[in-house]
Design an enzyme around this catalytic site. Structure first.
Site, PDB file in Angstrom:
ATOM      1  N   SER A 150      23.912  21.629  35.623  1.00  0.00           N
ATOM      2  CA  SER A 150      24.047  20.980  34.321  1.00  0.00           C
ATOM      3  C   SER A 150      23.237  21.759  33.298  1.00  0.00           C
ATOM      4  O   SER A 150      22.354  22.555  33.655  1.00  0.00           O
ATOM      5  CB  SER A 150      23.526  19.543  34.399  1.00  0.00           C
ATOM      6  N   TYR A 163      17.650  12.950  36.596  1.00  0.00           N
ATOM      7  CA  TYR A 163      18.832  13.798  36.424  1.00  0.00           C
ATOM      8  C   TYR A 163      18.406  15.244  36.189  1.00  0.00           C
ATOM      9  O   TYR A 163      18.929  16.168  36.829  1.00  0.00           O
ATOM     10  CB  TYR A 163      19.687  13.292  35.255  1.00  0.00           C
TER      11      TYR A 163
END
Length: 258
Positions: A150, A163
């Protein structure tokens, strides 16, 4: 391979068997359909089957679609997923570690109840799957492991430290596996998507101010569409990328340059 031997056939995945975790929704669906369009058969492991859309899209492109209900956060389930893929499709040539969750809370409220499941799904399950697949690929002469990282592998994770931690961990894990498996014919790489128009970003896109702030960082001046990831997926899954090892391919419309 010599220059004279280069052909677009190197991008073909005909005869390959691919596992895509979370491959029936969101970005996972794009990965599944891309692999099928290039000739692969696709084994999707997820908590719940979708409405049939992914199966239809895979089969329309000539691919075989297999599905397994699996909670990959549970120890031992990833090994079952790999074994089931081999049983049904005959091999495991490609693994796309796509499944992930993102739970949000302000830093003072972000506790172990939020942290633990994200580590289990986003990082530990990916490791277990790569371990099982990597052993088989090494013994079989090669394969492709694609981890989904990501932008937050490189940036802070406001409202979700887990995350950011798991996606940064995916990059480190990718490089560590590359270091050991590249010499055995297994390419381990990652794709780092930017801001994409999926269910997980729906609230941000619906907020005009928040959406504007995102777009101001994207030179392409638009949110990504899941289809924007399909070419990168086929490249990293194919023989065309046989000398690409331990790389993180950012697909973000240019977000990181601003």
């Amino acid at each position: 391979m010599k220059i004279e031997e280069f052909s677009t056939d190197l991008f073909s995945l005909k005869g390959r068997a691919a596992i895509v975790t979370g491959g029936n929704t969101g970005l996972g669906r794009a990965f599944s359909v891309a692999l099928a369009a290039a000739g692969a058969d696709v084994f999707v492991a997820a908590l719940a089957e979708d409405d049939g859309t992914t199966r239809r899209l895979v089969e329309e492109r000539g691919g075989r679609y297999e599905f397994m209900t699996a909670d990959i956060s549970q120890r031992g389930i990833p090994a079952q997923v790999v074994a089931e893929c081999v049983d049904r499709l005959g091999s495991i040539d490609i693994l796309v570690n796509s499944a992930g969750i993102c739970l949000l809370a302000d830093v003072e409220d972000f506790n172990r109840e939020l942290w633990d499941p994200m580590l289990a799904v986003n990082l530990t399950a990916a490791f277990e799957l790569a371990h099982e697949a990597g052993v088989r690929m090494s013994a079989g002469g090669g394969g492709k492991i694609i981890n989904i990282a990501s932008l937050f592998s490189f940036l802070g994770g406001r409202s979700s430290p887990a995350y950011a931690a798991t996606k940064a961990g995916m990059v480190g894990f990718t490089k560590a596996y590359c270091d050991e498996l590249a010499g055995r014919g297994v390419q381990v790489n990652a794709i780092a998507p930017g801001y994409f128009a999926t269910a997980i970003t729906e609230a941000t896109r619906a907020d005009d101010d928040a959406s504007r702030r995102v777009l101001e960082h994207i030179p392409a001046d638009r949110w990504g569409d899941p289809a924007d990831l399909m070419g990168a997926t086929v490249f990293l899954a194919s023989r065309a990328s046989d000398y690409v090892n331990g790389h993180v391919l950012v697909v973000d419309g240019g977000y990181l340059v601003r």
